[in-house]
Scaffold this active site. Structure first.
Site, short mmCIF file in Angstrom:
data_model
loop_
_atom_site.label_atom_id
_atom_site.label_comp_id
_atom_site.label_asym_id
_atom_site.label_seq_id
_atom_site.Cartn_x
_atom_site.Cartn_y
_atom_site.Cartn_z
N GLY A 85 0.80 -1.22 0.00
CA GLY A 85 0.00 0.00 0.00
C GLY A 85 0.84 1.27 0.00
O GLY A 85 0.51 2.25 -0.66
N ASP B 188 10.52 -7.30 -1.99
CA ASP B 188 9.26 -7.88 -1.51
C ASP B 188 9.30 -9.39 -1.81
O ASP B 188 9.92 -9.80 -2.79
CB ASP B 188 8.06 -7.24 -2.21
CG ASP B 188 6.79 -7.30 -1.37
OD1 ASP B 188 6.16 -6.26 -1.17
OD2 ASP B 188 6.44 -8.41 -0.91
N ASN C 66 -7.24 -9.14 -2.81
CA ASN C 66 -7.56 -8.20 -1.73
C ASN C 66 -6.48 -7.13 -1.52
O ASN C 66 -6.57 -6.34 -0.60
CB ASN C 66 -7.87 -8.94 -0.43
CG ASN C 66 -6.69 -9.71 0.11
OD1 ASN C 66 -5.56 -9.52 -0.32
ND2 ASN C 66 -6.95 -10.59 1.05
N CYS D 229 -3.20 -4.53 8.76
CA CYS D 229 -4.27 -4.11 7.85
C CYS D 229 -5.23 -5.27 7.60
O CYS D 229 -6.43 -5.07 7.43
CB CYS D 229 -3.68 -3.64 6.53
SG CYS D 229 -2.74 -2.11 6.68
N CYS E 177 20.90 5.68 22.95
CA CYS E 177 20.28 4.74 22.01
C CYS E 177 21.17 3.51 21.79
O CYS E 177 22.37 3.63 21.58
CB CYS E 177 20.01 5.43 20.67
SG CYS E 177 19.33 4.32 19.44
N CYS F 270 -15.45 -18.09 14.59
CA CYS F 270 -14.97 -16.72 14.32
C CYS F 270 -14.32 -16.73 12.94
O CYS F 270 -14.59 -17.64 12.15
CB CYS F 270 -14.01 -16.25 15.41
SG CYS F 270 -12.48 -17.16 15.45
#
Lengths: 510, 99
Positions: free
Chosen positions: A88, A109, A116, A292, A350, A468
């Site tokens: 996205g 990726d 979807n 998401c 840090c 569910c």
């Protein structure tokens, strides 16, 4: 007989379609590569500012900007940007980065394009469903701008490959530039080998290989790298991993995130600004990391954040403006509010980038990000196993119960807005969060079912089943139902997804 | 003391899904100022309706929550000891990971 013939025909057509689509995408890919090659040859006749007539025409609207102009465009053309995630956020980021003329654009990726994804991952087209996102995204980028170099990294980012992907050029890529670089590399290695040979009598033999090794490493590091990293991923461990890798290699990180109707954006590890760990030294609890796929996301929201990520990356690459470092942009789509807040600077304490931190490449390779965040790197849905086998039935067994008309009540514990998407016939929606308060409804439903079945089915009382979406919440619900007196309650293993998969292939999944 | 409190990144779900709360926080007896520490315990008692562990850990916010006082990270103003003034805007935002 005719039914069998029809289904044979359908599968033959589907197979043929699939192979045609694959052939088409291979051809598209090849066209892109050839066009790029042709442009490279044609671009040899460049003008004094290094821009060919075609480049001047292509980027003319950039060149007309007084604050950007030729120098901004030249910087862009000489820059290299890696986008991790072609989802996205990555979709619009990649399209804009390709269009604007980033010299080398890398895409990481490991996922495949799914139906979807289409509502938000606008770089992909339906033709690519089932194919690698990297392949689809790279092809889209090449069709927008065939004059840039697009590099495909079709793998999941891990500590074992992140340093190499971020900082080294892949020699196995089917790309002209890669081959060119590799030739150069091999040539230089040979050259240095001969130089070494000529001065061999002067050095101790043992040291020669060390020197060769150092030379090789330094040359690889010199040639091959991305200047800027864009984090367009979707989970906490990967975000920590990318930030640490950027700290170790000293690269700026443009980080975006989106969920539901909100987005966040900032630039880490840039010009003395903080890194991700300065801001979030301790990882959040797993329950606070929503996905998401569970919580939903309005498609345009990651689109907006992804566009802003492209903008920040362009500003850094072109050396213009004030990148969003030390500040964070918070976007609330529903109320149409954008807030830019000042965040802390680099933290001296840090663990990754602090004053006394000794976070090395070696430590990075060995760091366990899944354990650190208690979240798996690959975004596979959680599969709990809370109940003994006797408290569970499979979706197929539940189908038998329906077919045999055994008296029962099925409670669907998903939230009401999920129930509205799709539900099993005659199921009773009682969301998990309201279960305790609504026990009487279950009791009366069971009682009514028993009354309706008097004389129809002999003997046993009505059974209670819980369902569910995937079979996690149903187990939690059964646990609390059993504690509250419904001792024979059972859950349907794998939930509605299993029902769709194993019983009714036409049942919608989401 | 009149304050505007905002919850985002999912934290609003802990307080009736309402993002903006205009509140009036009374100073404790004998105290002349209100610190973020006081405000956090006030929020926990008065606004958080469910799963308080998703908002706080110990006497501070849980990891992954950014606190902004007048659009500025509370790390820059002294975290829990930041003292608040009339009409201040305090934002609690949970970091997002999706994409």
């Amino acid at each position: 007989m005719s039914e069998i013939r029809e289904s044979d025909n359908a599968s033959r057509i589907m197979a043929e379609l699939q192979s045609l689509k694959e052939a088409k995408s291979t051809i598209d890919n090849k066209i892109g590569l050839l066009e790029a090659e042709l442009r490279d040859i044609q671009n040899d006749g460049a003008s004094s500012n290094g821009l060919s007539p075609e480049m001047i025409y292509r980027y003319s609207r950039h060149l007309l900007l007084p604050n950007f102009g030729v120098s901004g465009q030249q910087n862009l053309l000489n820059s290299s940007i890696l986008v991790v995630g072609a989802g996205g956020l990555g979709s619009p980021a990649l399209l804009y980065l390709a269009a604007c003329g980033v010299g080398r654009l890398g895409i990481v990726d490991h996922d495949l394009v799914e139906l979807n994804n289409m509502h938000r991952q606008i770089i992909h087209t339906e033709t690519y469903i089932g194919q690698p996102k990297v392949k689809s995204a790279a092809s889209a980028c090449r069709s927008v701008n065939s004059s840039i170099q697009v590099v495909e990294h079709q793998e999941a980012l891990r500590t074992s490959n992140a340093l190499e992907i971020f900082s080294k050029y892949p020699c196995n890529s089917n790309n002209n530039m890669a081959i060119f670089f590799c030739f150069n590399l091999v040539f230089l290695i040979f050259l240095s080998f001969f130089i070494l040979l000529s001065i061999l009598p002067l050095i101790h033999y043992d040291h020669m290989f060390t020197i060769m090794w150092i030379l090789m490493i330094s040359m690889t590091e010199h040639f091959v790298r991305y200047d800027i990293i864009v984090d367009a991923t979707d989970n906490a461990p990967t975000r920590y991993m990318i930030s640490d890798c950027c700290v170790v290699l000293g690269k700026p990180l443009v980080s975006g995130a989106a969920l539901g109707l909100e987005g966040q954006l900032t630039v880490y590890n840039y010009n003395g600004g903080p890194c991700y760990r300065c801001l979030f030294p301790t990882p959040p609890p797993t329950t606070a990391c929503q996905r998401c796929a569970d919580s939903g996301v309005l498609g345009v929201v990651p689109g907006i954040i992804g566009c802003l990520q492209a903008l920040e990356a362009i500003k850094i690459a072109a050396s213009v403006g004030e990148p969003l470092s030390g500040r964070m942009l918070l976007f609330d789509a529903l109320s149409a509010r954008i807030r830019i807040v000042k965040i802390r600077g680099r933290s001296l304490q840090c663990e990754a980038c602090g004053e006394n931190s000794k976070f090395t490449q070696q430590q990075f390779r060995e760091f366990d990000y899944e354990n650190f965040t208690q979240t798996p790197l690959s975004v596979s849905p959680l599969k709990l196993n809370l109940l003994p086998n006797e408290s569970r039935i499979s979706s197929k067994e539940y189908n038998e119960i329906i077919l045999k008309k055994e008296p029962h009540v099925v409670v669907d514990v998903r939230p009401a807005h999920h129930f509205k998407i799709v539900s099993l016939p005659k199921s009773l929606n009682i969301p998990l969060s309201t279960l305790e308060a609504r026990l009487p409804e279950i009791s009366s439903a069971l009682k009514k079912e028993e009354e309706d079945n008097i004389g129809v089915v002999s003997g046993s009382s009505a059974q209670l089943y819980v369902v569910c979406r995937r079979g996690n919440d149903s187990q939690r619900a059964v646990q609390s139902l059993q504690k509250m007196g419904f001792t024979s309650a059972k859950d349907i293993v794998g939930g509605l997804e299993s029902w769709a998969h194993n019983v009714d292939p036409n049942f919608p999944t989401y | 003391m009149q304050l505007t409190l905002e919850f985002g990144g999912g934290l609003e779900l802990l307080c009736d899904s309402k993002k903006i709360h205009n509140v009036n926080v009374e100073l404790q007896n004998g105290e002349d100022k209100l610190t973020m520490k006081d405000l956090l315990s006030w929020v926990r008692t008065n606004l958080i309706k469910e799963r308080p562990e998703m908002f706080m850990k110990g006497d501070t916010v849980r990891p992954g929550v950014l606190v902004l006082v007048n659009d500025c990270d509370w790390e820059l103003s002294g975290q829990l000891s930041t003292s608040l003034e009339e009409k201040d805007v305090v934002v609690f935002i949970s970091t997002l990971h999706g994409g």
